[in-house]
Design a protein around this motif. Structure first.
Motif, PDB file in Angstrom:
ATOM      1  N   THR A  98      35.505  26.970 -12.917  1.00  0.00           N
ATOM      2  CA  THR A  98      34.146  27.028 -13.450  1.00  0.00           C
ATOM      3  C   THR A  98      33.120  27.025 -12.333  1.00  0.00           C
ATOM      4  O   THR A  98      32.099  27.727 -12.403  1.00  0.00           O
ATOM      5  CB  THR A  98      33.897  25.845 -14.397  1.00  0.00           C
ATOM      6  OG1 THR A  98      34.886  25.844 -15.426  1.00  0.00           O
ATOM      7  CG2 THR A  98      32.527  25.933 -15.044  1.00  0.00           C
ATOM      8  N   SER A 145      30.513  30.182 -11.899  1.00  0.00           N
ATOM      9  CA  SER A 145      29.126  29.750 -12.101  1.00  0.00           C
ATOM     10  C   SER A 145      28.295  29.988 -10.840  1.00  0.00           C
ATOM     11  O   SER A 145      27.121  30.389 -10.919  1.00  0.00           O
ATOM     12  CB  SER A 145      29.081  28.273 -12.492  1.00  0.00           C
ATOM     13  OG  SER A 145      29.712  28.051 -13.728  1.00  0.00           O
ATOM     14  N   GLY A 177      26.935  25.196 -15.778  1.00  0.00           N
ATOM     15  CA  GLY A 177      28.335  25.403 -15.426  1.00  0.00           C
ATOM     16  C   GLY A 177      28.735  24.649 -14.171  1.00  0.00           C
ATOM     17  O   GLY A 177      29.791  23.997 -14.137  1.00  0.00           O
ATOM     18  N   ASN A 226      28.819  24.382 -21.464  1.00  0.00           N
ATOM     19  CA  ASN A 226      28.614  25.587 -20.657  1.00  0.00           C
ATOM     20  C   ASN A 226      29.422  26.762 -21.197  1.00  0.00           C
ATOM     21  O   ASN A 226      28.901  27.878 -21.325  1.00  0.00           O
ATOM     22  CB  ASN A 226      29.015  25.304 -19.202  1.00  0.00           C
ATOM     23  CG  ASN A 226      29.184  26.581 -18.401  1.00  0.00           C
ATOM     24  OD1 ASN A 226      28.232  27.271 -18.087  1.00  0.00           O
ATOM     25  ND2 ASN A 226      30.435  26.908 -18.080  1.00  0.00           N
ATOM     26  N   GLU A 227      30.697  26.528 -21.507  1.00  0.00           N
ATOM     27  CA  GLU A 227      31.549  27.622 -21.982  1.00  0.00           C
ATOM     28  C   GLU A 227      31.052  28.175 -23.314  1.00  0.00           C
ATOM     29  O   GLU A 227      31.068  29.393 -23.521  1.00  0.00           O
ATOM     30  CB  GLU A 227      33.001  27.139 -22.101  1.00  0.00           C
ATOM     31  CG  GLU A 227      33.655  26.872 -20.754  1.00  0.00           C
ATOM     32  CD  GLU A 227      35.118  26.526 -20.892  1.00  0.00           C
ATOM     33  OE1 GLU A 227      35.575  26.311 -22.039  1.00  0.00           O
ATOM     34  OE2 GLU A 227      35.805  26.472 -19.858  1.00  0.00           O
TER      35      GLU A 227
END
Length: 240
Positions: free
Chosen positions: A150, A154, A171, A207-208
């Motif tokens: 991530t 990000s 992220g 975030n995802e």
């Protein structure tokens, strides 16, 4: 594949990965929780197998996000893009080992039930070992490796402006927190399934989901894509 198609597929895969991981963990309940997990696991065998199928969907989704994002990430930095693919594949491998551990535990439970609970101490010793395999892979895959992956994508999204900056900032924050959570869990500061673990993992989940919804609704920024493509062509021309 067009950029818009890649964005939509990536968004769907992120959502699929999140849903399948949660459903899989819930379905594993009888064989992972409680003192009578060998008997409960054998009695809920189909449920455990379905949980394994959910985690296999998670594995496919994780690999899918790596491959669909690779062409975009490499336009900014090919080294980071390759690292992201490799670490995402490693995450998938670790999760797969955990799936094998749970299915092996199911086999052990069925043998335990068929044998009339003879030599229960040996069965429980083997069960403890297989539980450990699942717990460590659950920590190293969806936590430790996830934090690294991530952070990589990000960072690229932040520098390239392919997405609004609040998404990659979330992220990178979530990646750092879930990585810290994994390290603290490894050293026994708090258990894997705990309030602190959930709190530190929440930002990366947010975030995802935010990323997935944005990719499905808006896709990547077209001006940033054009700028990246132009920079890539200039770099290739200079290298040639």
């Amino acid at each position: 594949m067009s950029t818009n198609q890649a964005a939509r597929i990536t968004g769907v895969l992120f959502i699929l990965a999140a849903v399948s991981s949660i459903v899989g963990l819930l379905l594993y309940g009888p064989i992972l929780n409680g003192d009578d997990y060998l008997k409960q696991g054998s009695e809920h065998g189909n449920q455990i197998v379905l949980g394994a199928v959910m985690e296999l969907i998670l594995v496919v989704s994780a690999v899918g996000t790596a491959t669909t994002m690779f062409p975009l990430l490499r336009k900014y930095n090919e080294t980071i893009a390759l690292w992201h693919v490799c670490f995402r594949f490693l995450e998938a491998v670790v999760i797969t080992i955990g799936i094998v551990g749970v299915l092996s535990l199911l086999t052990l439970g069925r043998e335990f039930a068929a044998g009339g609970a003879l030599d229960a101490a040996s069965y429980r010793a083997a069960g403890t070992l297989m539980h450990g395999v699942h717990d460590w892979t659950f920590l190293l895959g969806p936590n430790f490796m996830l934090g690294i992956n991530t952070m990589m994508y990000s960072y690229v999204f932040y520098r390239s402006r392919l997405l609004p900056r609040f998404i990659p900032i979330l992220g990178m924050t979530g990646a750092a927190l879930v990585f810290v959570a994994a390290m603290l869990e490894m050293f026994g500061v708090f258990p894997q399934v705990s309030a602190w673990g959930a709190i530190l993992s929440l930002p990366v989940f947010a975030n995802e989901m935010t990323l997935a919804v944005w990719l499905l609704a808006r896709g990547f920024d077209k001006s940033a894509l054009a700028s990246l493509s132009l920079s890539k062509r200039k770099s290739e021309a200079l290298a040639g």
